[in-house]
Design a protein around this motif. Structure first.
Motif, PDB file in Angstrom:
ATOM      1  N   ALA A  48       1.908 -10.315  -1.057  1.00  7.49           N
ATOM      2  CA  ALA A  48       0.455 -10.370  -1.240  1.00  7.49           C
ATOM      3  C   ALA A  48      -0.032 -11.811  -1.344  1.00  7.49           C
ATOM      4  O   ALA A  48      -1.125 -12.142  -0.865  1.00  7.49           O
ATOM      5  N   ALA A  49       0.778 -12.683  -1.944  1.00  6.43           N
ATOM      6  CA  ALA A  49       0.407 -14.090  -2.060  1.00  6.43           C
ATOM      7  C   ALA A  49       0.326 -14.749  -0.685  1.00  6.43           C
ATOM      8  O   ALA A  49      -0.537 -15.611  -0.447  1.00  6.43           O
ATOM      9  N   ILE A  50       1.205 -14.362   0.223  1.00  3.36           N
ATOM     10  CA  ILE A  50       1.160 -14.894   1.585  1.00  3.36           C
ATOM     11  C   ILE A  50      -0.128 -14.442   2.274  1.00  3.36           C
ATOM     12  O   ILE A  50      -0.834 -15.248   2.905  1.00  3.36           O
ATOM     13  N   ASP A  51      -0.449 -13.153   2.169  1.00  2.00           N
ATOM     14  CA  ASP A  51      -1.702 -12.646   2.739  1.00  2.00           C
ATOM     15  C   ASP A  51      -2.903 -13.388   2.163  1.00  2.00           C
ATOM     16  O   ASP A  51      -3.835 -13.776   2.887  1.00  2.00           O
ATOM     17  N   TYR A  52      -2.891 -13.568   0.853  1.00  2.00           N
ATOM     18  CA  TYR A  52      -3.998 -14.238   0.167  1.00  2.00           C
ATOM     19  C   TYR A  52      -4.214 -15.635   0.758  1.00  2.00           C
ATOM     20  O   TYR A  52      -5.347 -16.033   1.067  1.00  2.00           O
ATOM     21  N   SER A  53      -3.129 -16.376   0.939  1.00  2.00           N
ATOM     22  CA  SER A  53      -3.228 -17.757   1.418  1.00  2.00           C
ATOM     23  C   SER A  53      -3.784 -17.828   2.832  1.00  2.00           C
ATOM     24  O   SER A  53      -4.618 -18.693   3.139  1.00  2.00           O
ATOM     25  N   VAL A  54      -3.333 -16.926   3.709  1.00  2.00           N
ATOM     26  CA  VAL A  54      -3.823 -16.948   5.093  1.00  2.00           C
ATOM     27  C   VAL A  54      -5.289 -16.534   5.143  1.00  2.00           C
ATOM     28  O   VAL A  54      -6.074 -17.083   5.916  1.00  2.00           O
ATOM     29  N   CYS A  55      -5.687 -15.595   4.304  1.00  2.00           N
ATOM     30  CA  CYS A  55      -7.083 -15.145   4.281  1.00  2.00           C
ATOM     31  C   CYS A  55      -8.020 -16.236   3.771  1.00  2.00           C
ATOM     32  O   CYS A  55      -9.162 -16.350   4.227  1.00  2.00           O
ATOM     33  N   VAL A  56      -7.571 -17.032   2.827  1.00  2.00           N
ATOM     34  CA  VAL A  56      -8.416 -18.095   2.262  1.00  2.00           C
ATOM     35  C   VAL A  56      -8.927 -19.020   3.357  1.00  2.00           C
ATOM     36  O   VAL A  56     -10.073 -19.479   3.320  1.00  2.00           O
ATOM     37  N   HIS A  57      -8.093 -19.268   4.371  1.00  2.00           N
ATOM     38  CA  HIS A  57      -8.443 -20.266   5.392  1.00  2.00           C
ATOM     39  C   HIS A  57      -9.032 -19.643   6.662  1.00  2.00           C
ATOM     40  O   HIS A  57      -9.158 -20.343   7.673  1.00  2.00           O
ATOM     41  N   SER A  58      -9.395 -18.388   6.628  1.00  2.00           N
ATOM     42  CA  SER A  58     -10.019 -17.759   7.799  1.00  2.00           C
ATOM     43  C   SER A  58     -11.487 -18.161   7.896  1.00  2.00           C
ATOM     44  O   SER A  58     -12.109 -18.569   6.912  1.00  2.00           O
ATOM     45  N   GLU A  59     -12.053 -18.038   9.104  1.00  2.00           N
ATOM     46  CA  GLU A  59     -13.470 -18.334   9.293  1.00  2.00           C
ATOM     47  C   GLU A  59     -14.338 -17.281   8.622  1.00  2.00           C
ATOM     48  O   GLU A  59     -15.350 -17.594   7.996  1.00  2.00           O
ATOM     49  N   VAL A  60     -13.943 -16.021   8.743  1.00  2.00           N
ATOM     50  CA  VAL A  60     -14.669 -14.902   8.152  1.00  2.00           C
ATOM     51  C   VAL A  60     -13.653 -14.002   7.464  1.00  2.00           C
ATOM     52  O   VAL A  60     -12.557 -13.783   7.980  1.00  2.00           O
ATOM     53  N   PHE A  61     -14.006 -13.482   6.297  1.00  2.00           N
ATOM     54  CA  PHE A  61     -13.159 -12.533   5.589  1.00  2.00           C
ATOM     55  C   PHE A  61     -13.881 -11.194   5.527  1.00  2.00           C
ATOM     56  O   PHE A  61     -15.062 -11.131   5.179  1.00  2.00           O
ATOM     57  N   VAL A  62     -13.168 -10.118   5.878  1.00  2.00           N
ATOM     58  CA  VAL A  62     -13.735  -8.765   5.878  1.00  2.00           C
ATOM     59  C   VAL A  62     -12.996  -7.948   4.825  1.00  2.00           C
ATOM     60  O   VAL A  62     -11.777  -7.781   4.903  1.00  2.00           O
ATOM     61  N   THR A  63     -13.715  -7.453   3.830  1.00  2.00           N
ATOM     62  CA  THR A  63     -13.117  -6.605   2.807  1.00  2.00           C
ATOM     63  C   THR A  63     -13.527  -5.163   3.043  1.00  2.00           C
ATOM     64  O   THR A  63     -14.681  -4.888   3.390  1.00  2.00           O
ATOM     65  N   THR A  64     -12.587  -4.236   2.892  1.00  2.00           N
ATOM     66  CA  THR A  64     -12.868  -2.843   3.243  1.00  2.00           C
ATOM     67  C   THR A  64     -12.772  -1.879   2.068  1.00  2.00           C
ATOM     68  O   THR A  64     -13.162  -0.728   2.207  1.00  2.00           O
ATOM     69  N   GLN A  65     -12.255  -2.305   0.904  1.00  2.00           N
ATOM     70  CA  GLN A  65     -12.021  -1.334  -0.155  1.00  2.00           C
ATOM     71  C   GLN A  65     -12.317  -1.849  -1.555  1.00  2.00           C
ATOM     72  O   GLN A  65     -12.445  -1.074  -2.481  1.00  2.00           O
ATOM     73  N   GLY A  66     -12.456  -3.130  -1.756  1.00  2.00           N
ATOM     74  CA  GLY A  66     -12.651  -3.637  -3.108  1.00  2.00           C
ATOM     75  C   GLY A  66     -11.312  -3.838  -3.812  1.00  2.00           C
ATOM     76  O   GLY A  66     -10.249  -3.786  -3.203  1.00  2.00           O
ATOM     77  N   GLY A  67     -11.370  -4.087  -5.106  1.00  2.00           N
ATOM     78  CA  GLY A  67     -10.160  -4.354  -5.872  1.00  2.00           C
ATOM     79  C   GLY A  67     -10.056  -5.825  -6.231  1.00  2.00           C
ATOM     80  O   GLY A  67     -10.912  -6.648  -5.894  1.00  2.00           O
TER      81      GLY A  67
END
Length: 497
Positions: free
Chosen positions: A387-406
């Protein structure tokens, strides 16, 4: 939930990709979603730009509303007053997954600083769902954490021996506070501090949401310091994350290295916990009933509990399926040339459920497709490290799309705001509205697309959002952790002596 029939799935996928399948009149006994009008291929294009030039992949026009108040920047002041002799040691047990544990860590730093206590590196409680035995140093850079906090909060990796001797070297003999969720900081001063001074060592377990979201500026400052500055992922996680970010940018070279990150919560535990009904029939029901019993024994079968999947869906509580995520993004103007990074655990029935999303977005990547088996091997059996790897890659994206919350998107939104001038560049869809749109028996693709473009525009219009009462500083860092460049006022650190 009303199931979407395989025939309708095939027709919709075909239409999205320029194919035409014969369409028969649906019998009236079929549920509404089986009669859902299908999109026409010509309509699936990025929205036309206002300046007359073609904008690629629907991203260039998403964030055109500038925030009138200007750009914000991090402004967490350093303590220069020195630390007095501590009142004792605080030992906490952090429960939950990666980001719930993060809440525990940051709140523990705030409480320890406020009470002038020495914080013992938090212990991570092993959970039957995440099943991750990782310790603090496996996930975070412990040396950096201690060093960054040294002027504000003393942090040690274990309780000194002379203190443990008082408790027969057994932590179970240490007084354990059972603190109510969202307790105000004043409770810690009035109730916890006297016991800390008396015992010299206290435990607080569990310790996740045991501190109210609203607190004095000095407490918020310590939360900001811990979350945005002191907590950095461990060197192995950071190294692999940097590699995957670089590879995503290389694969997005046609888009100037920019990519979209999507957080998809469609793992078996999330699907089971939601109590929603998907398209698997009796086999799916049996599988998910068993998963619920394994993870939450008796929670969903206790006498008197009534589960209404249709009502859950209409309330926007069902996780979006990969197909629904694909339709939503295409309707919002993202073309099949959009580079997407998918942050997710193991998708429920991935071979079947991921097929339509991959057809709509063939440039989609995950950490498993970007990294080799050898690169992922040290992390693969540890859910929090993955999950930490996913978190790091998402931080540097141009746009982040969240689908469920949490907790994952809440922390990520705040981190992106902190790094990018207060703006999160996030698409957070109205899932109640999506349920109505996707279940409508007569909606056509043009109408659906118009509604989805309008939904996207709301993300654009929000821009920089300020923290309001009862909102988390981890999600809304302005104004507690950020300020305007022309303002030099900083909250002074204070402590409960």
């Amino acid at each position: 939930r009303l199931p979407l029939r395989p025939a309708a799935l095939r027709r919709r996928d075909a239409a999205l990709h320029g194919l035409h399948l014969p369409r028969r009149r649906a019998p009236h006994h079929l549920p509404p979603r089986a009669r859902l009008a299908l999109p026409q291929p010509a309509a699936v294009r990025p929205p036309a730009p206002r300046n007359g030039r073609r904008q690629r992949h629907g991203r260039a026009t998403v964030w055109r509303h500038a925030y009138k108040g200007g750009v914000w920047q991090p402004c967490i002041s350093n303590n220069t007053y020195g630390l007095p002799e501590p009142n004792g040691y605080i030992y906490v047990e952090a429960n939950g997954g990666l980001n719930q544990q993060r809440t525990s860590i940051c709140n523990a730093v705030a409480v320890a600083g406020f009470l002038n206590a020495t914080l013992v590196i938090p212990n991570f409680h092993y959970h039957s769902i995440w099943r991750d035995p990782s310790k603090f140093s496996d996930i975070y850079d412990q040396d950096h954490f201690v060093q960054r906090l040294k002027n504000d909060v003393r942090v040690v990796d274990k309780v000194p021996g002379f203190i443990m001797e008082r408790f027969s070297n057994n932590l179970s003999n240490v007084y354990n506070f059972k603190i109510k969720a969202w307790s105000p900081i004043q409770y810690y001063k009035d109730v916890v501090l006297p016991k800390l001074i008396e015992e010299r060592l206290i435990r607080i377990s569990p310790f996740a949401n045991r501190l109210s979201v609203d607190a004095p500026p000095a407490v918020q400052r310590l939360r900001c310091l811990a979350n945005f500055e002191a907590l950095k992922f461990s060197k192995p996680i950071t190294a692999l994350s940097d590699t995957l970010i670089s590879r995503m940018r290389e694969k997005s070279v046609e888009n100037n290295g920019k990519y979209v990150a999507v957080h998809l919560r469609f793992e078996e535990d999330m699907v089971a916990f939601s109590c929603c009904v998907f398209d698997g029939g009796d086999e799916e029901k049996k599988e998910l009933d068993e998963a619920r019993e394994r993870g939450w024994r008796g929670k969903f079968t206790r006498p008197g509990r009534v589960i209404r999947p249709g009502a859950i869906r209409m309330n926007g509580k069902c996780p979006l399926t990969p197909l629904e995520v694909g339709l939503m993004l295409r309707g919002m103007g993202f073309s099949n040339k959009t580079s997407i990074y998918l942050a997710s655990g193991r998708i429920y029935k991935a071979e079947k459920n991921m097929a339509p999303l991959l057809e709509m977005f063939p440039l989609l990547q995950t950490k498993e497709t970007l990294a080799s088996d050898e690169e992922l091997a040290p992390f693969k059996n540890f859910s929090s490290r993955m999950a930490a790897i996913d978190y790091s890659v998402c931080v540097h994206s141009e746009v982040f799309v969240t689908t469920q919350g949490g907790n994952f998107p809440h922390f990520l939104l705040g981190h992106r705001r902190y790094l990018y001038g207060g703006h999160s560049k996030t698409i957070k869809p109205d899932k109640r509205r999506l349920a109505i749109l996707f279940d409508s028996p007569r909606i056509g693709w043009k109408s659906l697309k118009r509604q989805l473009l309008n939904m996207r525009s709301h993300s654009d219009a929000k821009g920089i959002q300020m923290k309001r009462a009862n909102e988390s500083v981890y999600t809304f860092p302005s104004p507690d952790c950020m300020c305007h460049p022309n303002k030099s006022e900083r909250p002074k650190p204070i402590q409960a002596r």
